[in-house]
Scaffold this motif. Structure first.
Motif, mmCIF file in Angstrom:
data_model
loop_
_atom_site.group_PDB
_atom_site.id
_atom_site.type_symbol
_atom_site.label_atom_id
_atom_site.label_comp_id
_atom_site.label_asym_id
_atom_site.label_seq_id
_atom_site.Cartn_x
_atom_site.Cartn_y
_atom_site.Cartn_z
ATOM 1 N N LEU A 102 0.833 -1.203 0.000
ATOM 2 C CA LEU A 102 0.000 0.000 0.000
ATOM 3 C C LEU A 102 0.870 1.256 0.000
ATOM 4 O O LEU A 102 0.598 2.218 -0.718
ATOM 5 C CB LEU A 102 -0.894 0.037 1.238
ATOM 6 N N ILE A 234 -11.213 -12.950 -7.052
ATOM 7 C CA ILE A 234 -12.100 -13.809 -6.282
ATOM 8 C C ILE A 234 -12.959 -14.642 -7.205
ATOM 9 O O ILE A 234 -13.083 -15.845 -7.043
ATOM 10 C CB ILE A 234 -13.005 -12.950 -5.378
ATOM 11 N N ALA A 269 -22.151 -2.267 -6.817
ATOM 12 C CA ALA A 269 -22.794 -3.127 -5.827
ATOM 13 C C ALA A 269 -23.072 -4.499 -6.429
ATOM 14 O O ALA A 269 -22.971 -5.516 -5.748
ATOM 15 C CB ALA A 269 -24.094 -2.493 -5.344
ATOM 16 N N PHE A 272 -19.793 -6.442 -6.374
ATOM 17 C CA PHE A 272 -19.465 -6.896 -5.034
ATOM 18 C C PHE A 272 -20.466 -7.930 -4.524
ATOM 19 O O PHE A 272 -20.102 -8.874 -3.829
ATOM 20 C CB PHE A 272 -19.423 -5.716 -4.058
ATOM 21 N N VAL A 275 -19.507 -11.169 -5.857
ATOM 22 C CA VAL A 275 -18.363 -11.713 -5.110
ATOM 23 C C VAL A 275 -18.845 -12.345 -3.817
ATOM 24 O O VAL A 275 -18.488 -13.467 -3.468
ATOM 25 C CB VAL A 275 -17.359 -10.592 -4.776
ATOM 26 N N PHE A 276 -19.670 -11.600 -3.112
ATOM 27 C CA PHE A 276 -20.162 -12.032 -1.810
ATOM 28 C C PHE A 276 -20.893 -13.360 -1.932
ATOM 29 O O PHE A 276 -20.617 -14.317 -1.211
ATOM 30 C CB PHE A 276 -21.108 -10.943 -1.291
ATOM 31 N N LEU A 279 -18.685 -16.285 -2.856
ATOM 32 C CA LEU A 279 -17.857 -16.756 -1.746
ATOM 33 C C LEU A 279 -18.665 -17.534 -0.720
ATOM 34 O O LEU A 279 -18.164 -18.458 -0.094
ATOM 35 C CB LEU A 279 -17.166 -15.574 -1.075
ATOM 36 N N ARG B 82 -12.046 14.942 4.724
ATOM 37 C CA ARG B 82 -12.639 16.000 5.527
ATOM 38 C C ARG B 82 -12.151 16.020 6.949
ATOM 39 O O ARG B 82 -12.177 17.048 7.607
ATOM 40 C CB ARG B 82 -14.159 15.961 5.449
ATOM 41 N N ILE B 174 -22.686 10.351 -8.993
ATOM 42 C CA ILE B 174 -23.508 10.174 -7.801
ATOM 43 C C ILE B 174 -22.747 10.390 -6.505
ATOM 44 O O ILE B 174 -23.343 10.653 -5.461
ATOM 45 C CB ILE B 174 -24.146 8.759 -7.813
ATOM 46 N N LEU C 92 -11.716 -10.340 1.234
ATOM 47 C CA LEU C 92 -12.432 -9.770 0.110
ATOM 48 C C LEU C 92 -13.936 -9.830 0.303
ATOM 49 O O LEU C 92 -14.651 -8.937 -0.148
ATOM 50 C CB LEU C 92 -11.979 -10.451 -1.180
ATOM 51 N N ALA C 93 -14.425 -10.849 0.993
ATOM 52 C CA ALA C 93 -15.863 -10.880 1.280
ATOM 53 C C ALA C 93 -16.231 -9.706 2.187
ATOM 54 O O ALA C 93 -17.245 -9.042 1.979
ATOM 55 C CB ALA C 93 -16.250 -12.204 1.938
ATOM 56 N N ALA C 96 -16.198 -6.576 0.232
ATOM 57 C CA ALA C 96 -17.433 -6.468 -0.542
ATOM 58 C C ALA C 96 -18.553 -5.926 0.347
ATOM 59 O O ALA C 96 -19.322 -5.056 -0.067
ATOM 60 C CB ALA C 96 -17.818 -7.830 -1.116
ATOM 61 N N PHE C 97 -18.623 -6.411 1.576
ATOM 62 C CA PHE C 97 -19.640 -5.929 2.520
ATOM 63 C C PHE C 97 -19.523 -4.425 2.738
ATOM 64 O O PHE C 97 -20.499 -3.682 2.628
ATOM 65 C CB PHE C 97 -19.499 -6.676 3.850
ATOM 66 N N GLU C 99 -18.078 -2.145 0.942
ATOM 67 C CA GLU C 99 -18.388 -1.382 -0.254
ATOM 68 C C GLU C 99 -19.880 -1.372 -0.533
ATOM 69 O O GLU C 99 -20.443 -0.353 -0.941
ATOM 70 C CB GLU C 99 -17.632 -1.951 -1.459
ATOM 71 N N ILE C 100 -20.548 -2.485 -0.296
ATOM 72 C CA ILE C 100 -21.987 -2.526 -0.513
ATOM 73 C C ILE C 100 -22.691 -1.567 0.435
ATOM 74 O O ILE C 100 -23.603 -0.840 0.042
ATOM 75 C CB ILE C 100 -22.530 -3.966 -0.363
ATOM 76 N N ILE C 103 -22.244 1.884 -0.933
ATOM 77 C CA ILE C 103 -23.067 2.156 -2.108
ATOM 78 C C ILE C 103 -24.533 2.340 -1.710
ATOM 79 O O ILE C 103 -25.231 3.188 -2.256
ATOM 80 C CB ILE C 103 -22.908 1.024 -3.140
ATOM 81 N N LEU C 106 -24.844 5.686 -0.374
ATOM 82 C CA LEU C 106 -24.768 6.648 -1.465
ATOM 83 C C LEU C 106 -26.109 6.795 -2.181
ATOM 84 O O LEU C 106 -26.461 7.869 -2.665
ATOM 85 C CB LEU C 106 -23.726 6.144 -2.461
ATOM 86 N N ASP C 203 -16.820 8.492 3.965
ATOM 87 C CA ASP C 203 -16.044 8.449 5.206
ATOM 88 C C ASP C 203 -15.798 7.037 5.697
ATOM 89 O O ASP C 203 -14.942 6.808 6.540
ATOM 90 C CB ASP C 203 -16.796 9.169 6.333
ATOM 91 N N MET C 206 -13.638 1.571 1.912
ATOM 92 C CA MET C 206 -12.505 0.650 1.935
ATOM 93 C C MET C 206 -11.317 1.247 2.668
ATOM 94 O O MET C 206 -10.627 0.567 3.427
ATOM 95 C CB MET C 206 -12.134 0.329 0.484
ATOM 96 N N ILE C 210 -9.076 -0.382 5.626
ATOM 97 C CA ILE C 210 -7.654 -0.670 5.461
ATOM 98 C C ILE C 210 -6.842 0.083 6.501
ATOM 99 O O ILE C 210 -5.904 -0.454 7.091
ATOM 100 C CB ILE C 210 -7.198 -0.316 4.034
#
Lengths: 295, 376, 297
Positions: A102, A234, A269, A272, A275-276, A279, B82, B174, C92-93, C96-97, C99-100, C103, C106, C203, C206, C210
């Motif tokens: 990173l 994945i 979404a 992802f 992916v979810f 898995l 922010r 968005i 990664l699962a 995914a959570f 990020e979902i 979204i 959002l 805020d 990911m 991390i």
């Protein structure tokens, strides 16, 4: 119907670039058990190299493409030599390697920003870039064909390397088990560097492809592709090269179809979510490889 | 390899240098500049504002606008995060003791950090916050960048009337407040105009691939496509729209952020015909503007864009307020800012209204032959 | 002194908050699960608590509990199916959570305000509250480490199969740890929500997840102070490097790379004699090398 075909064409060309990136990504994982998050930054380096070679040095695109691949590969090797190799030797564990990758990514992006500025850059306008053909109501852009063609070439070359050469056999042995590889005389250090090089070159290739396809190169383009790369990894199964290729195409198509038939707001979404769900059903990815245990 | 002690000590020394009090010379007035120059796409407009502010301050110092006192500009980068914007504001106010702050770049940063400035009685002049409600935070918060609802409705009405538009498609980002609030304003205006919105598509920050959305939009056959996007995204959308064969008769309307040479560079011939409403454009005949464009290009090697213009005027307004106040007193500066009317800026005669929003004269522009010209 | 505090108040608050998040990530890492769900769980805690304060006038202390409980429930629902997934796939699962969740935040404008977020949140969070929470949490985790439960966790970390063989219900222990970690994230989210007048979906994505992992790994997984020290250094570093605006990013990345190379087991692995005075798990030194080596796979 033609809308569906159009979306399919869009999805395939996008997906083939994803595939190229993901294959390099998964190779690093499969062979060296390394989740290298600096790959996104290497992708960006490739994109900039290709762009500047065409813009400033006025190299023809195919040549710029090759040079960009080599440069990205070299940068990847450099990160191994300067950071990941020493870290492993000093007893850093995998998660520390992740943090290091990173930081390396951040460094590369910061340097790119210093050198190229934050602006999005573009390829100089050439007539062949605007070429497109309409077949059965579907618009196929010349650029899309170029991306598809180069992706096929690159992957064919990789397949030949891995399956038909001595070097490829050595790499595959390392992927199977590094200690066994050492025992049978595989030059592990050299193969490690080579794997980093190949992964970097593939990331760089994808960088040029997407940079040309969307005519936009910026220091931040690596972040998005990294996330997509992880998703593809994945779906395809960590370390599974053909899986990554197929999954790359699949993701490209899924993204395009979900925008086309569901809602553009939920595009990511869907990726992802996929992916979810996969898995949950198959905890080792679509093509079912177990996480390696290093002896 | 040095011992752990040495390493730790070195780190602490460096750190102490960074955290210690700053020394300002007795005869200086310090202005804070809170702009993002890293952290992704906001850096694109943060840098423009920073450059322009620096230009304005250097010119003011050279011309001895404040007599014997020099203006010191302290810039801190918030990395488009922010949480850091708040850190930056606190530091500028508490440590650097600034008289006023120019910024921040993002509206979300403004919502988080402006209240702190308001409470501490430090005036803030923003040059790129376009979300509604920013100036409502308090009477120390000013804005040079007009909110979208001052500009967009006029543009859309003109376009709808001129081109007899019946069907409209919208595409917007968005997850960016600038593009999202632009979309909200556009939608409201379109609904008020009674046209049919046949398609609404979204994309996310950093996206360069719009073919999927555009294919859908094309199928809905709109007469007008309204973009809620930044310059780079607008360029990408237009290019891909042309590549996908969206008919030439379809009109495109964009946001203020499209007013930049970057837009033309990236969009190429596809840029032709984009209409946008704005307070500034590079060929604006305002006398101060032509001089500004030349100086900016000479110093920074590229043409200024709309955010450079806003940043320059924000800085000029702050400097002028300090001059009028005759001191570095924050309240006096605030009061003078509030009183400003018809100040000769790059944007034309500029001032603040009772709500501390900018009083400007919006123009409607169209992209023609590689530059923006007045739409007739 | 108070002037210094005024200038750096938010930095101090962030250090404490990040310490809490670091511990949440640490708890999962020591049961061999690289969880990136921190951001998503934090988001849930934040939005729930902010909506409670702003729409229903719920007192702040209660919203902290509300945020924590909601996130814990979510962790339970998420953890049950997902914890059995191993290693990088699990990471990664959980990504995914997160990020979902982002979204959804959002897009669910009517509730979350979408990209424009929620504005004008009362700033209830105080530094003393955060300090108290962090101290309490640190003490609690330290106590757990020295208890029977702590030995169960150490066993799982050391060798999962052996632990199962001696009758430890590994899955249940993991789930409980995940729920606890989730509750912590939820409370941290509630704190974060009331810190800066404003919250938005970006805020808690990911990067937040991390960062939490970085605090823990960078600080060192040898004990509960690791993530706290890691959070301190990682949060303060960008502020300390402000003297160089241009090269700040470059310097920051270089410092982190060097720190990682010179302290590959984390910051607290520095063998300062100070460590003798710091609380740590019993018999830690021997276990440390083995524990980290195997756990890291």
């Amino acid at each position: 119907m033609s809308v569906f075909l159009q979306q399919t064409v869009n999805g395939l060309s996008l997906g083939s670039a994803y595939a190229v990136f993901a294959v390099g990504f998964t190779l690093l994982f499969g062979v060296l058990n390394v989740l290298n998050l600096a790959q996104g930054a290497v992708f960006m380096v490739g994109a900039f190299t290709g762009l500047e070679l065409v813009r400033l040095v006025e190299l023809p695109l195919p040549l710029a493409f090759l040079v960009a691949m080599v440069t990205a590969g070299a940068v990847s090797v450099l990160t191994q030599v300067a950071v990941f190799g020493p870290l492993e030797r000093r007893g850093g564990h995998r998660w520390m390697g992740l943090i290091a990758s990173l930081a390396v990514a951040r460094l590369l992006v910061a340097i790119a920003q210093e050198v190229f500025g934050t602006q999005v850059l573009r390829y100089p306008s050439e007539p062949w870039m605007e070429a497109s053909w309409t077949i059965a109501g579907v618009q196929i852009q010349g650029l899309q064909l170029i991306v598809l063609a180069t992706a096929l070439l690159v992957m064919a070359a990789l397949a030949v390397l891995l399956r038909a050469t001595q070097t490829g056999r050595a790499i595959r042995t390392m992927a199977f088990n590094p200690n066994v590889a050492r025992l049978v005389g595989v030059p592990v250090q050299r193969m490690t560097l080579l794997t980093y090089f190949i992964a970097g070159a593939l990331a760089g290739a994808a960088g040029v492809q997407l940079g040309v396809l969307y005519n936009a190169v910026s220091p931040f383009m690596g972040e998005t592709i990294l996330l997509k790369g992880l998703t593809v990894l994945i779906l395809g199964g960590l370390g599974h090269v053909p899986g990554a290729a197929l999954a790359g195409l699949l993701l490209g198509l899924t993204e395009v179809y979900s925008v086309g038939y569901l809602s553009s707001s939920f595009r990511d979404a869907v990726g992802f979510g996929l992916v979810f769900i996969i898995l949950l059903v198959r905890p080792h990815g679509l093509f079912g490889l177990t996480t390696r245990q290093r002896a | 390899m040095s011992s752990p002690y040495q390493r730790l000590a070195a780190l602490l020394v460096v750190g102490a240098l960074g955290l210690g009090p700053s020394a300002a010379a007795a005869d200086t007035v310090t202005i804070g500049l809170a702009q993002s120059i890293t952290g992704g796409s906001p850096a694109l407009y943060g840098i423009e504002q920073k450059n322009a502010a620096e230009l304005a301050v250097d010119e003011a110092n050279a011309a001895k606008l404040l007599g014997d006192r020099k203006i010191q500009l302290v810039h801190l980068d918030d990395g488009a995060d922010r949480g850091q914007t708040v850190n930056v504001f606190q530091r500028l106010i508490g440590r650097d003791k600034v008289v006023a702050i120019i910024g921040p770049t993002l509206s979300t940063g403004a919502f988080a950090a402006d209240p702190i400035a308001q409470k501490a009685g430090v005036p803030v002049v923003a040059a790129s916050n376009t979300a509604s409600g920013v100036t409502d935070i308090g009477d120390y918060i000013f804005r040079v960048s007009p909110p979208e609802d001052r500009v967009t409705p006029g543009v859309l009405k003109t376009v709808v009337d001129r081109f007899k538009v019946k069907r409209v498609a919208q595409i917007y980002g968005i997850d960016d407040q600038l593009t999202k609030s632009a979309y909200n304003t556009q939608k409201k205006a379109l609904e008020a105009l009674g046209v049919e919105i046949v398609a609404t598509e979204t994309f996310q920050r950093g996206d360069v691939e719009f073919a999927a959305q555009l294919t859908k939009i094309k199928a809905a056959q709109p007469d007008l496509i309204v973009l809620g996007s930044l310059a780079e995204e607008s360029a990408g959308i237009l290019r891909q729209a042309r590549q996908l064969g969206i008919p030439k008769e379809v009109v495109f309307v964009g946001t203020q952020s499209s007013i930049s040479s970057k837009f033309f560079e990236l969009a190429g011939p596809a840029a032709e015909g984009l209409i946008a409403g704005t307070a500034w454009y590079i060929d604006s005949p305002e006398p101060k503007n032509q001089e500004f464009v030349k100086k900016y290009e000479a110093r920074f090697g590229r043409k200024p864009d709309i955010y450079s213009a806003y940043g320059y005027d924000a800085a000029s307004l702050v400097i002028n307020a300090i001059k009028e106040a005759g001191s570095g007193d924050r309240k006096a500066v605030r009061d003078n800012l509030a009183k400003t009317k018809n100040f000769p800026g790059v944007l034309g005669p500029i001032g603040f209204d009772a709500g501390r929003e900018p009083v400007i004269d919006p123009k409607i522009l169209v992209a023609s032959g590689g530059r923006f010209v007045i739409f007739k | 002194m108070s002037e210094w505090l005024a200038s750096y108040e938010n930095v101090v608050a962030l250090v404490l908050l990040n310490g809490i998040l670091g511990i949440a990530a640490y708890l999962m890492l020591i049961v061999n699960r690289f969880s990136l769900a921190t951001g998503g769980l934090m988001a849930i805690g934040a939005y729930v608590s902010v909506l409670a304060t702003m729409n229903f006038g719920v007192p702040f202390a209660l919203t902290l509990v509300l945020g924590g409980v909601t996130a814990a429930v979510m962790a339970l629902l998420l953890g049950a199916p997902v914890l059995r997934i191993e290693g990088d796939y699990f990471a990664l699962a959980t990504l995914a959570f997160t990020e979902i969740v982002r979204i959804i935040a959002l897009n669910w404008e009517s509730v979350t305000g979408g990209a424009l977020g929620i504005v004008g949140i009362p700033t209830e969070t105080q530094i003393w509250q955060l300090a108290l929470a962090l101290a309490a949490l640190t003490a609690a985790v330290f106590a757990v480490h020295r208890s029977a439960a702590g030995r169960v966790l150490a066993a799982i970390r050391g060798d999962e199969m052996a632990a199962a063989a001696i009758g430890i219900d590994v899955a249940r222990a993991r789930l409980l740890t995940f729920v606890a970690s989730g509750a912590i994230c939820g409370v941290a989210g509630a704190f974060a929500g009331h810190l800066n007048f404003f919250i938005g979906p970006s805020d808690f994505g990911m990067i937040r997840s991390i960062d939490a992992i970085v605090y823990a790994v960078f600080g060192g997984l040898g004990g509960v102070l690791g993530p706290v020290v890691g959070a301190l250094v990682y949060t303060v570093l960008p502020e300390m490097l402000r003297f160089s605006a241009q090269a700040r990013e470059i310097l920051l990345s270089l410092v982190i790379i060097l720190a990682v190379l010179f302290m590959p087991r984390g910051l607290i692995s520095l063998n300062l004699p100070l460590r003798r005075w710091l609380p740590r798990r019993r018999g830690q030194r021997g276990k440390l090398a083995a524990g980290q080596g195997v756990a890291a796979e």
